[in-house]
Design a protein around this motif. Structure first.
Motif, short mmCIF file in Angstrom:
data_model
loop_
_atom_site.label_atom_id
_atom_site.label_comp_id
_atom_site.label_asym_id
_atom_site.label_seq_id
_atom_site.Cartn_x
_atom_site.Cartn_y
_atom_site.Cartn_z
N PHE A 83 0.80 -1.22 0.00
CA PHE A 83 0.00 0.00 0.00
C PHE A 83 0.84 1.28 0.00
O PHE A 83 0.28 2.38 0.01
CB PHE A 83 -0.97 -0.01 1.19
N THR A 84 2.16 1.16 -0.03
CA THR A 84 2.98 2.37 0.00
C THR A 84 2.82 3.29 -1.21
O THR A 84 2.94 4.50 -1.04
CB THR A 84 4.48 2.07 0.25
N PRO A 85 2.51 2.79 -2.43
CA PRO A 85 2.25 3.76 -3.51
C PRO A 85 1.04 4.65 -3.20
O PRO A 85 1.04 5.84 -3.49
CB PRO A 85 1.99 2.88 -4.74
N LEU A 86 0.02 4.06 -2.58
CA LEU A 86 -1.15 4.85 -2.19
C LEU A 86 -0.78 5.86 -1.11
O LEU A 86 -1.18 7.03 -1.17
CB LEU A 86 -2.27 3.94 -1.70
N LEU A 87 0.01 5.45 -0.14
CA LEU A 87 0.43 6.34 0.94
C LEU A 87 1.31 7.46 0.39
O LEU A 87 1.20 8.62 0.82
CB LEU A 87 1.16 5.56 2.03
N PHE A 88 2.18 7.13 -0.56
CA PHE A 88 3.00 8.15 -1.21
C PHE A 88 2.11 9.14 -1.95
O PHE A 88 2.31 10.35 -1.88
CB PHE A 88 4.00 7.49 -2.17
N TYR A 89 1.11 8.62 -2.66
CA TYR A 89 0.17 9.45 -3.42
C TYR A 89 -0.58 10.42 -2.49
O TYR A 89 -0.80 11.58 -2.84
CB TYR A 89 -0.82 8.56 -4.17
N LEU A 95 6.81 13.15 -8.16
CA LEU A 95 8.07 12.57 -7.70
C LEU A 95 9.04 13.62 -7.17
O LEU A 95 9.95 13.31 -6.43
CB LEU A 95 8.73 11.78 -8.83
N GLY A 96 8.84 14.88 -7.56
CA GLY A 96 9.73 15.94 -7.13
C GLY A 96 10.92 16.08 -8.06
O GLY A 96 10.97 15.48 -9.13
N PHE A 97 11.87 16.87 -7.64
CA PHE A 97 13.09 17.05 -8.43
C PHE A 97 14.26 17.16 -7.46
O PHE A 97 14.08 17.26 -6.27
CB PHE A 97 12.99 18.28 -9.35
N ALA A 98 15.47 17.09 -8.02
CA ALA A 98 16.71 17.11 -7.24
C ALA A 98 16.72 15.93 -6.26
O ALA A 98 16.41 14.82 -6.65
CB ALA A 98 16.91 18.46 -6.56
N TYR A 99 17.03 16.19 -4.98
CA TYR A 99 17.15 15.09 -4.05
C TYR A 99 15.80 14.41 -3.81
O TYR A 99 15.75 13.21 -3.49
CB TYR A 99 17.81 15.53 -2.73
N LEU A 100 14.70 15.13 -3.99
CA LEU A 100 13.39 14.49 -3.83
C LEU A 100 13.13 13.46 -4.93
O LEU A 100 12.51 12.43 -4.68
CB LEU A 100 12.27 15.54 -3.82
N VAL A 102 15.49 11.69 -6.36
CA VAL A 102 16.32 10.55 -5.97
C VAL A 102 15.63 9.76 -4.86
O VAL A 102 15.55 8.53 -4.92
CB VAL A 102 17.73 11.02 -5.53
N LEU A 103 15.10 10.46 -3.87
CA LEU A 103 14.38 9.81 -2.78
C LEU A 103 13.17 9.04 -3.31
O LEU A 103 12.96 7.88 -2.97
CB LEU A 103 13.95 10.84 -1.73
N SER A 104 12.38 9.67 -4.16
CA SER A 104 11.16 9.04 -4.70
C SER A 104 11.48 7.82 -5.55
O SER A 104 10.85 6.77 -5.41
CB SER A 104 10.37 10.05 -5.52
N VAL A 105 12.45 7.96 -6.44
CA VAL A 105 12.81 6.84 -7.32
C VAL A 105 13.36 5.67 -6.49
O VAL A 105 13.01 4.51 -6.72
CB VAL A 105 13.79 7.29 -8.42
N THR A 106 14.22 5.98 -5.52
CA THR A 106 14.76 4.92 -4.66
C THR A 106 13.64 4.27 -3.86
O THR A 106 13.61 3.05 -3.69
CB THR A 106 15.83 5.48 -3.71
#
Length: 158
Positions: A83-89, A95-100, A102-106
């Motif tokens: 369920f983490t994709p829903l919680l992320f949503y 997804l953001g940009f820069a370090y965000l 990287v955090l989101s993709v990871t």
């Protein structure tokens, strides 16, 4: 009910997140709410609690007297992970940009690794298991560190 139904649910939620991001579909009431700092901080705190809770499986596995609870915690770990994709949503539709970024993709790479874990892949190789586990835990450590860093940045620059 199959014991691996979490894969279908997690995969479906991930696909929905990717599609909404790629097609820039926005649920306006939630998107407007996400623009408010207070909402983002509280939803981010909730997401951080989920990330920290996911570490309980590691604690259960390394604590000998809790070893009997490992199977239950493994199921909770898998289902919560689904369920983490829903919680992320709920926290952010982007997804953001820069370090965000990287955090989101990871975060999502680690999610995919969790969905297609070694029980699913049916690997009997100890070397494959150790390699998979090192990468999954390594990503988890990185995500936890980056999440704390993200929270620090958000509150430092308020």
């Amino acid at each position: 009910m199959s014991k691996q139904n979490y894969i279908y649910i997690g995969g479906f939620l991930f696909l929905l997140f990717v599609l909404q991001d790629a097609l820039e579909l926005r649920w306006e009431p939630l998107y407007s709410l996400q623009q408010e700092q207070s909402y983002r901080r509280w939803s981010g705190l909730g997401l951080m609690i989920i990330i920290l809770f996911q570490w309980t499986l590691s604690l259960v596995r390394i604590t000998p007297k809790w070893e009997s609870r490992s199977i239950l915690f493994h199921k909770i770990h898998n289902w919560l992970g689904a369920f983490t994709p829903l919680l992320f949503y709920i926290h952010s539709m982007e997804l953001g940009f820069a370090y965000l970024m990287v955090l989101s993709v990871t975060f999502f790479l680690n999610f995919l690794m969790g969905m297609f874990n070694l029980q699913v892949l049916k690997s009997k190789s100890q070397l494959v298991f150790q390699g998979w586990m090192i990468i999954h835990v390594g990503f988890s450590v990185f995500i936890t560190f980056m999440t704390f860093y993200h929270i620090w940045v958000v509150f430092y620059y308020e």
